[in-house]
Structures are given as C-alpha cells and as structure tokens.
Design an enzyme around this catalytic site. Sequence first.
Site, mmCIF file in Angstrom:
data_model
loop_
_atom_site.group_PDB
_atom_site.id
_atom_site.type_symbol
_atom_site.label_atom_id
_atom_site.label_comp_id
_atom_site.label_asym_id
_atom_site.label_seq_id
_atom_site.Cartn_x
_atom_site.Cartn_y
_atom_site.Cartn_z
ATOM 1 N N HIS A 1 6.819 1.765 19.202
ATOM 2 C CA HIS A 1 5.756 2.204 18.281
ATOM 3 C C HIS A 1 5.850 3.708 17.964
ATOM 4 O O HIS A 1 4.917 4.472 18.257
ATOM 5 C CB HIS A 1 4.377 1.859 18.878
ATOM 6 N N ARG B 1 1.727 -3.840 12.387
ATOM 7 C CA ARG B 1 1.034 -4.156 13.634
ATOM 8 C C ARG B 1 1.646 -5.426 14.199
ATOM 9 O O ARG B 1 1.947 -6.372 13.447
ATOM 10 C CB ARG B 1 -0.465 -4.360 13.388
ATOM 11 N N GLU C 1 1.101 -5.286 22.836
ATOM 12 C CA GLU C 1 1.717 -4.020 23.213
ATOM 13 C C GLU C 1 1.103 -3.444 24.493
ATOM 14 O O GLU C 1 -0.133 -3.459 24.607
ATOM 15 C CB GLU C 1 1.463 -3.043 22.049
ATOM 16 N N GLY D 1 0.852 -1.189 0.000
ATOM 17 C CA GLY D 1 0.000 0.000 0.000
ATOM 18 C C GLY D 1 0.883 1.233 0.000
ATOM 19 O O GLY D 1 2.041 1.181 -0.439
ATOM 20 N N ILE E 1 2.560 2.835 2.291
ATOM 21 C CA ILE E 1 3.852 2.771 2.996
ATOM 22 C C ILE E 1 4.782 1.773 2.307
ATOM 23 O O ILE E 1 5.975 2.046 2.118
ATOM 24 C CB ILE E 1 3.644 2.438 4.488
HETATM 25 C C1 GLV Z 1 0.189 4.092 13.846
HETATM 26 O O1 GLV Z 1 0.528 2.975 14.117
HETATM 27 C C2 GLV Z 1 -0.940 4.405 13.043
HETATM 28 O O2 GLV Z 1 -1.698 3.496 12.676
HETATM 29 O O3 GLV Z 1 -1.129 5.588 12.742
#
Ligand code: GLV
Length: 344
Positions: free
Chosen positions: A295, A248, A277, A166, A168
């Site tokens: 994170h 995630r 987490e 996607g 990123i």
């Molecule tokens: C961070 O992990 C987000 O989903 O913005």
Amino acid sequence: MGLNGHIFVTRRIPEAGLEILRESGAAVTVSQDDEEKGVEMSDLLAGIGGCDVLVPLLTEPLGSEQLEAGPGLLGIAQMAVGYNNIDVDAATELGIPVANTPGVLTETTADFTWAMLMAVARRIPEAHNYMVAGRYKLWGPNLFLGGDIGRGASGRRKVIGIIGYGRIGVAVARRATGFDMEILAHDPFNREGIEADGMADWAELPELLERSDFVTLHPPLTPETRHMIDEAALRRMKSTAYLINAARGPVVDETALVRALSKGWIAGAALDVFEDEPAMAPGLAEQPTAVLIPHIASASHDTRSKMATMAATNAIAHLRRERAPNVVNPEVYDTEAYRRRAGK
Ligand code: GLV
C-alpha cells in the site's frame, strides 16, 4: 496563531504536517510513534474522548462506537484521499465534519499504477529475485517472457480497461495514451466524463473485462464496488490479461483471485492493497504471477508531505470552527448537531 485546543494524531504523520499543527498553538499528541504498530483501540477511544480534533490514518476504524466516544470532537482530518474506514453517515448524524486529502496524490498514484502495470507484465520483481538468488547463469531467448504494453512486435494496440474514472483513473488514461493504447473505461458516476474527454471509450463492465489486456481499478470502496472483481469477473478476463489494483483491497475477491492466478485464468495481478490488509489471502504470496506491494502507491516524499500539510490545514480549520477546505460531508455544517458542538 495561538489556538487553544487539543489535536490528537493517531500515528506519526510527515513532519511538515506536524509542524503546522504545533505552530497553531494547539496541544498536539501523536499517539503511536512506532511505525510498525497500530493504535490500541483503548488509546484511540481515550484520545477521541479527550481531543477537539482527530487526525487519523486509514488504519483506524472509525465507526459509531469510536465517533460517539468524542462528544467534544469538532472534526476529523484524515491523511488519505480514501475514507472508507470512517462511517461518514454516522459522523454527519453526530455533527462531525470529516475531511480528506484529495487531488495531491493523483499523479503519484497514477505513476505507481503504471509502475505496477509494467512490473507485472514484464515480470520485473520475478526477474530481480532470480538475479539476487544468483540464478542467472546464461542469457536465453526464453528468459522471463512477458506481455507487451505498447504495440510490440505484433503491432496490435493493447487495450486498457479503467474501472473508476475519477481523478486517478483519468491520470492513468493520460499515461495510456503515451503507450498508444486503446482505452476503455467504466464508471457509472462519470459516464459523461468518459464520453467527453476524448481519451477513453465507455464500456459496460463485461465488455471491458472481456476485451482488456490490462484491467486497472480506481473506484472508491463502497457497497457497490465491494467484490466487483469476483470469480465471474475474473473468468471473463483474457488468459493473457493482467489485473492492477491500487484502489482498495475489497474491490477484489482475493480468494477468487488466488484461484484465477493458480489456474491461469489471467496472466498476472499487481496489488498495492489487500482485502484484509495487512494479511493476504491464503496462497496469494506463493503465486509467481502476483506482484504484491504494501500500500505505497502515494508514497513519494513530496506527496506524503503535501498530504500531511493538507490534513493539518483541515484540522486547524476544524479547530477554528471554520469550514474545512476538503470536507467530504459539507451538509454537516447545516445541522443542529454540528452547531451544538461548535457552540454556534
Ligand atoms: C491511500 O490509500 C489513500 O486513500 O490516500
């Protein structure tokens, strides 16, 4: 703007977002001001029950129980791109629009993925700890040997496998082209994009795992991607390969990863996210080849401010009973349940 209504912000978001909310004229409550404390469930339920719009973070679970606590809720404006903490199907059924903050954190998160990749391959955190512990006595040719990212002395192009192509994933591919890497990608929802963009080659998951020097994870968390990287996947990877996860935590079976690191099935892992987490699987913190980060992949000043202003803009659209710019369940606007809530 002079809006009436109450916006409930679960935890303190960057000031730029709060300013927009306050200037709208709505009453704004920030429930938890202590950065190290989450919101108590009782406060969350009471807040949802008494507000018109909810601005949560990914730390708040929003399942049916929480959503049903807000009969007057006009919408949710989460400050995050990921929204796996929200039961969006339940929200849609209840007539609640849900919005997120896509796009603005793409470059920052891809930069950080790259920083993690370089840190784990070149062992930067380990070397830093060695320095600050006063252990550096003499330069040596074998000190902190790591893996190459570019061609290095072998001349071999390194292979990066991108899972989840996607926004990123594509931004990570762009960075990989600068390091002259061969790019493999796997994303069942974007095979066309992979085949069309000229940077990456489509690969089935087993091939990607077997061939990559770096496997980097960028899918959303869904039932299909949960534990996508399990023991079998880790065993497929090269013993010289590195795993990077800025998506995630539950995409990786963390217990299997501890086994993989301790037994040397892979050379290292850099994790920005964790399965449970903020806890880590037993043994993970003791792995010298793990780079562990709380994170923060999207945590630049500019990006977090922009995420907050986007969330605020979505919140105000909810309050105005207008379509939120970043709604993830747009079909909700056609439901009777939404019309009833919005008094339309
Ligand atoms: C961070 O992990 C987000 O989903 O913005």
